[in-house]
Design a protein around this motif. Structure first.
Motif, PDB file in Angstrom:
ATOM      1  N   TRP B 110       0.870  -1.165  -0.031  1.00 25.18           N
ATOM      2  CA  TRP B 110      -0.102  -0.247   0.038  1.00 25.18           C
ATOM      3  C   TRP B 110       0.810   1.205   0.097  1.00 25.18           C
ATOM      4  O   TRP B 110       0.237   2.327   0.279  1.00 25.18           O
ATOM      5  CB  TRP B 110      -1.129   0.076   1.225  1.00 25.18           C
ATOM      6  CG  TRP B 110      -2.002  -0.807   0.996  1.00 25.18           C
ATOM      7  CD1 TRP B 110      -2.340  -2.299   0.975  1.00 25.18           C
ATOM      8  CD2 TRP B 110      -3.212  -0.632   0.158  1.00 25.18           C
ATOM      9  NE1 TRP B 110      -3.412  -2.807   0.458  1.00 25.18           N
ATOM     10  CE2 TRP B 110      -4.034  -1.840  -0.066  1.00 25.18           C
ATOM     11  CE3 TRP B 110      -3.979   0.537  -0.262  1.00 25.18           C
ATOM     12  CZ2 TRP B 110      -5.400  -1.684  -0.719  1.00 25.18           C
ATOM     13  CZ3 TRP B 110      -5.029   0.720  -0.878  1.00 25.18           C
ATOM     14  CH2 TRP B 110      -5.874  -0.593  -1.217  1.00 25.18           C
ATOM     15  N   ALA B 111       2.140   1.004  -0.013  1.00 22.19           N
ATOM     16  CA  ALA B 111       3.037   2.494  -0.259  1.00 22.19           C
ATOM     17  C   ALA B 111       2.749   3.196  -1.519  1.00 22.19           C
ATOM     18  O   ALA B 111       2.655   2.648  -2.625  1.00 22.19           O
ATOM     19  CB  ALA B 111       4.513   1.694  -0.430  1.00 22.19           C
ATOM     20  N   HIS B 112       2.225   4.237  -1.489  1.00 23.14           N
ATOM     21  CA  HIS B 112       2.158   5.274  -2.489  1.00 23.14           C
ATOM     22  C   HIS B 112       3.302   5.799  -2.885  1.00 23.14           C
ATOM     23  O   HIS B 112       4.031   6.384  -2.360  1.00 23.14           O
ATOM     24  CB  HIS B 112       1.179   6.389  -2.065  1.00 23.14           C
ATOM     25  CG  HIS B 112       0.662   7.238  -3.267  1.00 23.14           C
ATOM     26  ND1 HIS B 112       1.166   8.094  -4.059  1.00 23.14           N
ATOM     27  CD2 HIS B 112      -0.620   6.978  -3.893  1.00 23.14           C
ATOM     28  CE1 HIS B 112       0.406   8.671  -5.049  1.00 23.14           C
ATOM     29  NE2 HIS B 112      -0.865   7.865  -4.846  1.00 23.14           N
ATOM     30  N   PRO B 113       3.453   6.120  -4.442  1.00 21.15           N
ATOM     31  CA  PRO B 113       4.721   6.492  -4.775  1.00 21.15           C
ATOM     32  C   PRO B 113       5.093   7.695  -4.630  1.00 21.15           C
ATOM     33  O   PRO B 113       6.038   8.246  -4.570  1.00 21.15           O
ATOM     34  CB  PRO B 113       4.769   6.117  -6.309  1.00 21.15           C
ATOM     35  CG  PRO B 113       3.209   6.076  -6.767  1.00 21.15           C
ATOM     36  CD  PRO B 113       2.677   5.539  -5.492  1.00 21.15           C
ATOM     37  N   TYR B 114       4.119   8.762  -4.186  1.00 20.55           N
ATOM     38  CA  TYR B 114       4.201  10.120  -3.773  1.00 20.55           C
ATOM     39  C   TYR B 114       4.254  10.402  -2.382  1.00 20.55           C
ATOM     40  O   TYR B 114       4.212  11.378  -1.990  1.00 20.55           O
ATOM     41  CB  TYR B 114       3.391  10.944  -4.481  1.00 20.55           C
ATOM     42  CG  TYR B 114       3.527  11.086  -5.920  1.00 20.55           C
ATOM     43  CD1 TYR B 114       4.569  10.876  -6.483  1.00 20.55           C
ATOM     44  CD2 TYR B 114       2.365  11.407  -6.898  1.00 20.55           C
ATOM     45  CE1 TYR B 114       4.896  11.222  -8.067  1.00 20.55           C
ATOM     46  CE2 TYR B 114       2.590  11.206  -8.299  1.00 20.55           C
ATOM     47  CZ  TYR B 114       3.794  11.148  -8.682  1.00 20.55           C
ATOM     48  OH  TYR B 114       4.000  11.614 -10.104  1.00 20.55           O
ATOM     49  N   GLN B 115       3.865   9.035  -1.512  1.00 19.92           N
ATOM     50  CA  GLN B 115       4.349   9.431  -0.100  1.00 19.92           C
ATOM     51  C   GLN B 115       5.635   9.820   0.372  1.00 19.92           C
ATOM     52  O   GLN B 115       6.481   9.945  -0.391  1.00 19.92           O
ATOM     53  CB  GLN B 115       3.860   8.251   0.866  1.00 19.92           C
ATOM     54  CG  GLN B 115       4.661   7.123   0.660  1.00 19.92           C
ATOM     55  CD  GLN B 115       4.067   5.613   1.225  1.00 19.92           C
ATOM     56  OE1 GLN B 115       2.937   5.473   1.296  1.00 19.92           O
ATOM     57  NE2 GLN B 115       5.012   5.065   1.655  1.00 19.92           N
ATOM     58  N   PRO B 116       5.685  10.831   1.400  1.00 14.37           N
ATOM     59  CA  PRO B 116       6.892  11.265   1.760  1.00 14.37           C
ATOM     60  C   PRO B 116       8.107  10.356   1.931  1.00 14.37           C
ATOM     61  O   PRO B 116       7.783   9.117   2.277  1.00 14.37           O
ATOM     62  CB  PRO B 116       6.619  12.063   3.196  1.00 14.37           C
ATOM     63  CG  PRO B 116       5.116  12.200   3.287  1.00 14.37           C
ATOM     64  CD  PRO B 116       4.527  10.985   2.363  1.00 14.37           C
ATOM     65  N   SER B 120       8.855   6.377   3.266  1.00 16.96           N
ATOM     66  CA  SER B 120       9.221   5.281   2.419  1.00 16.96           C
ATOM     67  C   SER B 120      10.386   4.628   2.394  1.00 16.96           C
ATOM     68  O   SER B 120      10.997   3.969   1.433  1.00 16.96           O
ATOM     69  CB  SER B 120       8.981   5.839   0.629  1.00 16.96           C
ATOM     70  OG  SER B 120       7.900   6.626   0.762  1.00 16.96           O
ATOM     71  N   ALA B 335       6.625   5.814 -15.415  1.00 16.90           N
ATOM     72  CA  ALA B 335       6.446   6.460 -14.215  1.00 16.90           C
ATOM     73  C   ALA B 335       6.829   5.708 -12.879  1.00 16.90           C
ATOM     74  O   ALA B 335       6.979   4.737 -12.752  1.00 16.90           O
ATOM     75  CB  ALA B 335       4.644   6.596 -14.279  1.00 16.90           C
ATOM     76  N   TYR B 336       6.834   6.820 -11.870  1.00 14.51           N
ATOM     77  CA  TYR B 336       7.275   6.429 -10.634  1.00 14.51           C
ATOM     78  C   TYR B 336       8.675   5.539 -10.722  1.00 14.51           C
ATOM     79  O   TYR B 336       9.600   5.991 -11.401  1.00 14.51           O
ATOM     80  CB  TYR B 336       6.173   5.266  -9.963  1.00 14.51           C
ATOM     81  CG  TYR B 336       4.832   5.833 -10.320  1.00 14.51           C
ATOM     82  CD1 TYR B 336       4.471   7.312  -9.925  1.00 14.51           C
ATOM     83  CD2 TYR B 336       3.941   5.346 -11.123  1.00 14.51           C
ATOM     84  CE1 TYR B 336       3.243   7.849 -10.326  1.00 14.51           C
ATOM     85  CE2 TYR B 336       2.866   5.958 -11.468  1.00 14.51           C
ATOM     86  CZ  TYR B 336       2.429   7.220 -10.946  1.00 14.51           C
ATOM     87  OH  TYR B 336       1.244   7.710 -11.128  1.00 14.51           O
ATOM     88  N   TYR B 337       8.871   4.459 -10.040  1.00 17.76           N
ATOM     89  CA  TYR B 337      10.200   3.959  -9.889  1.00 17.76           C
ATOM     90  C   TYR B 337      10.382   2.439 -10.325  1.00 17.76           C
ATOM     91  O   TYR B 337      11.512   1.887 -10.059  1.00 17.76           O
ATOM     92  CB  TYR B 337      10.656   4.130  -8.423  1.00 17.76           C
ATOM     93  CG  TYR B 337      10.124   5.208  -7.819  1.00 17.76           C
ATOM     94  CD1 TYR B 337      10.466   6.287  -8.056  1.00 17.76           C
ATOM     95  CD2 TYR B 337       9.149   4.797  -6.809  1.00 17.76           C
ATOM     96  CE1 TYR B 337      10.303   7.559  -7.426  1.00 17.76           C
ATOM     97  CE2 TYR B 337       8.491   6.013  -6.232  1.00 17.76           C
ATOM     98  CZ  TYR B 337       9.089   7.239  -6.350  1.00 17.76           C
ATOM     99  OH  TYR B 337       8.562   8.571  -5.673  1.00 17.76           O
TER     100      TYR B 337
END
Lengths: 424, 494
Positions: B110-116, B120, B335-337
């Protein structure tokens, strides 16, 4: 076994390699760990991430409830441990689900043909652009500046290497929708396609019909992108588009720090042979029973090599299956009710906040915190165990005073009220 | 027909309609909580023209119908969990279930790619450790985890070559690809803006240094090499080949599809490779899932590192951070990582084996392939005499004299309870049977497989017509792929 091979030791298996190619030492990786130790290691890492926070982040990755059946189905070894279904006679399970997936993607998007899935929404965008270039024989793309900024970056990377030209056009600073006049002024006979997102990166629903008329008037195709698939439960699909690409992460795919997700590409029947990636088609077996198989593979790299429509080999079959189960569980009525709940939660959150844009939004929107910077507002929320919105300054310097906030069916009223309190 | 053949006996399977045919108006299988905020009129909020009336013909089924539907369909599939899956170049090894379990831990899933970034650190640490381990395995100086699949990794790698050569003043025009290469290689070179020049393999299925020498000039940007190559043979002149290319200023790209033959035994970075991709869903056991998701990590030598996709993972003051300030980077490829959930599984696999265990797995994979080769060589024509690494490739010349081709043998193998090998690839082999058992398989399973192929070889001698119409034991008989392509039906219609 060594005897059967005519070898004396395991080392003989590679003794023919040139000496200078052999690795002279052992890998510097700690000795093998037990299942318990591995589980424990990843739990410890997970504990360093956000746990137990409510979150109002969207921006392409959405927190939606994942019905239990989705994991039950994709955990079956027959799906999990199978390969790309080249051998149709023992892959009818995968092939049938992909055929259902392609059909549901068409029903959702208002298109006529969809492929077996793409890596994700971001990589589907350049694939759509290249497809438009093949169809039109033109080499320039007009891209809305309110497209997801990371999708845009992926498009820029691809275009730069293929010597294709990407030209942005702006958005209306009042509505947050695309600047129609700006688009019109940039359209000419060199444009292969116009690319825009709806709901766009700001969560706002675009006027697809108008954009399509403009693009078509100049012989360009219209590519419509979506990142929030749940919107399609309620929002009129982009039927006037020529190509639709998007991200299905919302359909039971965990955010998973950004992947794996599943993208889609869908189009009109007349462009079917230009579509990239895998396609499943219906046929019959030797006994006359309905059967499915991979088809139109003469578009693909393993047959056409350098003349292929794309270099794509993998799709996201298992993730697409997850989305297929999700769509089956929710169904016609459920997807609409789910979308209505998202709409209601987001509008409840937005009510009374300072919104710079007036365009109609689905489940996310841009808001300016009062008396605080976005970063300060987020810091205040973190203390309440809430992850706020995405500060937009990173992607849009002109919106450095704003947050992109998202509410879904999982956002609880108490948390929404807490966010409003900080932003008001 | 006998009731038992090879390792199978027919059993009941259920017929099942498509979801759309099962559908009945008003049936539902979902539950949503009561809405705890005021309902919103969609037409008012979005504008009437923006609201759809319904999703035409979308399924309406109950929860039980959903589980039965997909369970029934699953029984129509073959997977590694059912037995040997010897697809050459695909490395269908066992997918440990601990990997599935850890990828689903809530703080990761449930880790969001834009969470601080401060929330993370665990996810970033996992990515960092995997980068480090892969760098060690590849013998490379830096690794990016962003590419979503093998072909995507190839594409990233060739873009890195272009960016590097551009920084040297000239991106050059051509990419050399051996005629034995995977189809993705030439397709990749084209979308990365290069012309493709095909290099003919020698009579050993290998790259001939003399032919290469003649083909390389200052218009060549890179050569894409698969090593071991697609006939399962280690390019014995690889160091020399790299030298020839480097002498002309060209880069050496390695398609790491066959890396399972090398882990812990030889490192691409040590034998002259500048950049490679590795399919984590092959060598590092993440499940193929019927065609994805994969992940295509790319490793590079230090001269290519500045060009890696943005963002890059860095550590400062004991904290992981994403660095977006990479002025020479080729940009983003996704997108993202990257496919983080796949990366978690790959790291779990590496940790379970450890350094020594990874090498043992390689040796077992080599042993299994050579064992199959030795057992089958009396019955099928080996394509090349050079020693095999992790896979062995036969041609169907002996069987062709009876009118039976590799595709027919593959279908008959299904009757014996095995997934076929890779059929008709590589194209330089006449009617290829490309067999990769992986380290997963026991001697018992390998023997059963050999016995089946030998039985088929005998059937071809006595009753070739029977073999040509296989399979017979499957619920679906031979599928008409020609009609599917001629009159494509790619969606259900009412």
């Amino acid at each position: 076994m060594l005897d059967a091979c005519g070898l004396k030791s395991l080392d003989d298996l590679y003794s023919h390699l040139p000496a200078e190619a052999l690795f002279p030492r052992s890998l510097d990786i700690p000795a093998g760990k037990s299942e318990y130790e591995i589980s424990d290691y990843f739990k410890q890492q997970a504990a360093k991430n956000a746990n137990g926070y409510a979150s109002f982040l969207g921006a392409g990755v959405y927190a939606h409830y994942r019905p239990v059946l989705c994991d039950v189905v994709v955990s079956r070894g027959e799906f999990l441990t199978s390969y790309t279904p080249y051998q149709a006679e023992i892959a009818q399970g995968t092939l049938t689900t992909i055929f259902e997936f392609q059909t549901m993607v068409c029903q959702l998007t208002g298109m006529e043909v969809a492929n077996a899935s793409m890596y994700d929404g971001s990589t589907a965008v350049p694939e759509a652009a290249m497809m438009a270039a093949r169809v039109t024989g033109r080499h320039k793309f007009l891209v809305a500046s309110n497209l997801h900024p990371e999708y845009r970056e992926v498009l820029d990377t691809a275009a730069r290497n293929a010597q294709l030209h990407v030209e942005p056009f702006g958005y209306d600073s009042k509505t947050g929708t695309i600047d129609i006049a700006g688009l019109e002024s940039k359209l000419d006979k060199d444009i292969a396609c116009v690319i825009l997102q709806s709901p766009n990166f700001f969560g706002i629903v675009e006027n697809i019909k108008q954009a399509s008329e403009l693009a078509h008037k100049h012989g360009a195709l219209l590519v419509v992108v979506f990142s929030e698939a749940v919107s399609l439960g309620l929002v009129e699909p982009p039927r006037d588009a020529d190509i639709v690409v998007g991200e299905l992460q919302s359909f039971a795919i965990s955010p998973s720090y950004g992947g794996p997700f599943a993208g889609i590409i869908a189009t009109k029947e007349k462009y079917m042979r230009q579509i990239p990636g895998r396609l499943v088609g219906e046929t019959k077996d030797a006994d006359g029973n309905r059967a499915f198989c991979l088809t139109l593979s003469t578009r693909e790299q393993h047959i056409r090599r350098e003349k292929a429509t794309s270099n794509i080999c993998t799709n996201q079959a298992l993730i697409a299956l997850m989305a297929t189960v999700f769509m089956s569980v929710y169904g016609k009525q459920g997807l609409r009710e789910l979308a209505e709940q998202n709409l209601a939660k987001a509008h409840y959150l937005a009510k009374g906040l300072d919104l710079p844009f007036s365009g109609p939004f689905f489940n996310e929107f841009v808001a300016r915190p009062k008396g605080r910077t976005p970063e300060e507002a987020n810091a205040a929320l973190l203390e309440k165990k809430i992850i706020g919105g995405l500060p937009l300054g990173r992607f849009f310097p002109e919106l450095k005073d704003s947050l992109l906030l998202c509410a879904t069916e999982m956002s609880k009223r108490a948390d929404i009220d807490a966010v409003k309190e900080v932003l008001l | 027909m006998p009731k038992t053949l090879g390792k199978i006996r027919p059993h009941l399977t259920q017929n099942e309609s498509l979801l759309f045919e099962l559908s009945h108006p008003g049936k539902t299988g979902y539950q949503l909580p009561e809405l705890d905020v005021p309902a919103v009129d969609a037409a008012e909020a979005l504008g009437g023209e923006n609201v759809r009336t319904e999703i035409e013909h979308f399924p309406e089924v109950s929860e039980v119908e959903v589980i039965r539907h997909f369970t029934r369909l699953s029984t129509w599939n073959y997977g590694i969990d059912l037995g040997l899956f010897p697809l050459g170049s695909c490395t269908m090894k066992y997918n440990p279930r601990i990997n599935e379990a850890v990828a689903r831990i809530e703080g990761l899933a449930w880790a969001h790619p834009y969470q601080p970034e401060s929330l993370s650190q665990g996810a970033m640490e996992i990515a960092a450790v995997l980068e480090q381990y892969l760098g060690e395995i590849f013998g490379m100086d830096a690794v990016t985890l962003q590419p979503a699949a093998g072909a995507h990794g190839e594409y990233t790698g060739i873009m890195l070559v272009r960016a590097y050569l551009e920084s040297q003043g000239n991106p050059r025009k051509k990419v050399l690809v051996p005629d034995s290469a995977h189809g993705t290689n030439p397709a990749t070179a084209i979308i990365a803006g290069y012309e493709v020049a095909t290099l003919k393999s020698n009579e050993q299925g290998m790259i001939d240094p003399a032919v290469l020498e003649a083909a390389v000039d200052d218009t060549v940007a890179a050569m894409m090499i698969t090593n071991p190559n697609t006939v399962g043979v280690f390019e014995e002149n690889i160091v020399k080949i790299a030298g020839i290319l480097h002498a002309k200023g060209a880069q050496v790209y390695m398609d790491g599809a066959n890396l399972n033959a090398l882990v812990g035994v030889a490192r691409p970075g040590d034998f002259g490779i500048d950049v490679l991709h590795s399919n984590l869903h092959k060598t590092f056991s993440t499940p193929h899932g019927g065609g994805g998701p994969g992940a295509g990590a790319v490793g590079v030598k230090s001269h290519l590192e500045p060009f890696l996709p943005t963002p890059r993972l860095r550590q400062a003051n004991g904290q992981w951070t994403w660095d977006y300030n990479c002025p020479q980077s080729i940009g983003r490829v996704r997108a993202y990582y990257g496919n983080f959930g796949v990366l978690v599984r790959a790291l779990a696999y590496i940790m379970a084996h450890g350094g020594p265990g990874l090498r043992n797995a390689t040796l077992d994979a080599l042993l299994n392939a050579n064992y199959l080769r030795a057992k089958l060589a009396p019955y099928f024509q080996i394509a090349y005499n050079a020693p095999s690494m992790h896979e062995c490739v036969f041609e169907d010349t002996r069987q062709e004299s009876k009118g039976v081709r590799t595709g027919d043998i593959a279908k008959r193998l299904i009757d014996y309870g095995f997934h076929p090998y890779t059929v008709s690839f590589p194209m330089i082999v006449h009617g290829a049977l490309m067999i990769e058992p992986t380290e997963t398989e026991s001697k018992q399973e390998l023997d059963a497989f050999c016995e089946s192929l030998i039985a088929i070889a005998n059937e071809i001698d006595t009753d070739p017509e029977m073999v040509k119409h296989a399979p017979y034991m499957t619920r679906t008989s031979r599928v008409d792929e020609v009609t599917a392509a001629r009159k494509p039906i790619v969606r259900w219609k009412p």
